[in-house]
Design a protein around this motif. Structure first.
Motif, PDB file in Angstrom:
ATOM      1  N   ALA A 108       0.852  -1.188   0.000  1.00  0.00           N
ATOM      2  CA  ALA A 108       0.000   0.000   0.000  1.00  0.00           C
ATOM      3  C   ALA A 108       0.888   1.239   0.000  1.00  0.00           C
ATOM      4  O   ALA A 108       1.902   1.289   0.711  1.00  0.00           O
ATOM      5  N   PRO A 109       0.557   2.237  -0.779  1.00  0.00           N
ATOM      6  CA  PRO A 109       1.427   3.416  -0.903  1.00  0.00           C
ATOM      7  C   PRO A 109       1.749   4.058   0.444  1.00  0.00           C
ATOM      8  O   PRO A 109       0.874   4.259   1.280  1.00  0.00           O
ATOM      9  N   GLY A 110       3.032   4.365   0.625  1.00  0.00           N
ATOM     10  CA  GLY A 110       3.480   5.101   1.785  1.00  0.00           C
ATOM     11  C   GLY A 110       3.547   4.322   3.082  1.00  0.00           C
ATOM     12  O   GLY A 110       3.764   4.912   4.144  1.00  0.00           O
ATOM     13  N   THR A 111       3.411   3.000   3.040  1.00  0.00           N
ATOM     14  CA  THR A 111       3.367   2.228   4.287  1.00  0.00           C
ATOM     15  C   THR A 111       4.615   1.409   4.554  1.00  0.00           C
ATOM     16  O   THR A 111       4.757   0.844   5.644  1.00  0.00           O
ATOM     17  N   LEU A 112       5.534   1.302   3.605  1.00  0.00           N
ATOM     18  CA  LEU A 112       6.689   0.425   3.786  1.00  0.00           C
ATOM     19  C   LEU A 112       7.666   1.025   4.792  1.00  0.00           C
ATOM     20  O   LEU A 112       8.019   2.194   4.710  1.00  0.00           O
ATOM     21  N   ARG A 113       8.101   0.206   5.766  1.00  0.00           N
ATOM     22  CA  ARG A 113       9.011   0.643   6.806  1.00  0.00           C
ATOM     23  C   ARG A 113      10.169  -0.350   6.943  1.00  0.00           C
ATOM     24  O   ARG A 113       9.977  -1.560   6.808  1.00  0.00           O
ATOM     25  N   PRO A 114      11.390   0.149   7.253  1.00  0.00           N
ATOM     26  CA  PRO A 114      12.525  -0.756   7.482  1.00  0.00           C
ATOM     27  C   PRO A 114      12.400  -1.470   8.813  1.00  0.00           C
ATOM     28  O   PRO A 114      11.835  -0.946   9.780  1.00  0.00           O
ATOM     29  N   VAL A 115      12.939  -2.676   8.850  1.00  0.00           N
ATOM     30  CA  VAL A 115      13.009  -3.481  10.071  1.00  0.00           C
ATOM     31  C   VAL A 115      14.486  -3.684  10.403  1.00  0.00           C
ATOM     32  O   VAL A 115      15.269  -4.062   9.520  1.00  0.00           O
TER      33      VAL A 115
END
Length: 431
Positions: A108-115
């Motif tokens: 989903a646009p704008g939701t990707l986060r690093p782990v």
């Protein structure tokens, strides 16, 4: 990151809560707090199959896996397992995102986060026989929503720790690190298994602890619609979320297709059936975060697969697991075994043993071992032929259920059985 070794080794019109032991039962664990973690998704790891991708492993590929949440939270962490690996597992860049619309590897646009791991590292190494936890990630996790978890595997993995029957499309990329890409174009291979990922935990003011379902292919959701999150545990999670009295409890599905209470899959030609329920109880139940209640729904494979166990052995196994769980202050709900006449492994001897197990679980004596007994058998059997599943609930092979059948199982579980609330017992008392 933390590293830990593994231990080896409703009432409805068609179903009724049989008993809840108030005097001899185990008190439920306290509800969660903002500082405590709750499991929102989980799966049980198993050894690689004799052939295929799990045996071959991957090298310099990114796997993007779709997992479905139960409880919501404002922070998450990921669990990766090398329980059945033969070499240390290198994890490269990892990310988490909300899944986009439809069944695809696009975020989903704008939701990707690093782990990250180890306090900020991009990757880590998982020792043989161990699991690791990621650093906490600030992330608004909705209930009943798909997440995408992506991890680059920069070196040859060797045989992979996996979960073979995901009932979910997951994706493997072309060579390289594609974990940070929101678009899904690099993910050209589809697999219906999860690799290395075994848990997503959440925390926040609304979390209230974890329910774990330990079982076999019925719990794994075999014959449910792929990519539809139609396992009975999914339906149970939706009921929990819809009820203000239970909202915030997570549900973990620790079913493995072909699993038994008493025998490991490695004793057969299908090691992917996993470690026996007795052998994996700590790893897959008690070691999960915030566990308040365990639902034991297993034993049919012990009765129908060679070498067959007796009903007494299955009951002993269930009681042993219940004793170990209650010693950890975890409530234990046990389910009766559902019909399987005309399935490939049906025999009259196995049917007699199934009836013996169910008769024992329905008896007042079950109060001594279990906090609640739910009659899954009564929920789905054909009144005209109780050895069969009702045709409207049959997944097609006469043992597994369809989506409606799995919802029927979920509806058979009184939510009060999960929390320790008062419910009418089948033996004419309030317990």
């Amino acid at each position: 990151m933390s590293t830990r070794p593994y231990r080896t080794a409703a009432a409805t019109a068609t179903a009724v809560l049989l008993a809840q032991a108030a005097l001899t039962g185990t008190p439920a664990r306290a509800a969660g707090s903002p500082e405590e973690w709750t499991g929102t998704w989980g799966t049980a790891p198993a050894p690689a199959a004799p052939t295929g991708i799990s045996r071959e492993g991957v090298d310099n590929r990114t796997v993007r896996m779709v997992v479905h949440t139960s409880a919501a939270g404002g922070e998450l962490r990921l669990r990766f397992s090398n329980a059945h690996g033969t070499a240390p597992l290198a994890l490269g860049r990892s990310t988490v995102a909300l899944a986009g619309s439809g069944s695809s590897p696009t975020a989903a646009p704008g939701t990707l986060r690093p782990v990250t791991f180890d306090g900020g590292a991009t990757g880590t190494t998982v020792p043989v026989g161990a699991e690791v936890l990621s650093d906490p990630v600030p992330f608004e996790v909705p209930a009943d929503r798909d997440l995408l978890v992506s991890v680059h595997l920069p070196r040859p993995t060797g045989p992979m720790t996996w979960h073979w029957l995901a009932q979910q499309s997951n994706y493997v990329s072309e060579p390289g690190d594609h974990a940070a890409e929101s678009a899904g174009g690099a993910y050209t291979r589809t697999e219906t298994s999860w690799f290395f990922l075994t848990g997503v935990d959440v925390r926040g003011p609304g979390t209230r602890g974890t329910v774990v379902a330990l079982g076999d292919s019925q719990t794994d959701g075999v014959k449910s619609t792929q990519d539809a999150d139609a396992r009975w545990t999914d339906a149970l999670a939706r009921r929990i979320t819809a009820d203000p009295a239970t909202r915030g409890m997570g549900v973990l599905n620790e079913g493995i297709g072909g699993n038994r209470i008493l025998r490991d899959g490695s004793e057969t030609d299908r090691p992917q059936r996993g470690t026996s329920a007795l052998g994996r109880l700590e790893r897959d139940v008690t070691d999960r975060p915030g566990v308040r209640t365990a639902v034991l729904y297993e034993g049919i494979n012990d009765l129908q697969l060679e070498p067959r166990a007796t009903s007494a052995q299955v009951l002993d196994g269930l009681r042993t697991m219940a004793e170990r769980l209650r010693a950890r202050h975890i409530r234990v709900v046990v389910g009766t075994l559902t019909p399987f006449k005309d399935s490939p492994f049906y025999t009259p001897e196995a049917e007699r043993a199934r009836v013996e197990v169910n008769t024992a679980l329905r008896s007042p004596a079950a109060l001594a071992a279990f906090d609640a007994v739910v009659d899954f058998d009564a929920a789905v059997r054909d009144p005209a032929d109780p050895q069969r599943v009702r045709a409207a609930l049959d997944g097609g092979d006469h043992i597994h259920l369809n989506d409606t059948g799995y919802r029927t199982l979920a509806d058979a579980v009184p939510l009060t059985a999960l929390t320790g609330g008062d419910v009418p017992g089948a033996h004419g008392r309030k317990s």
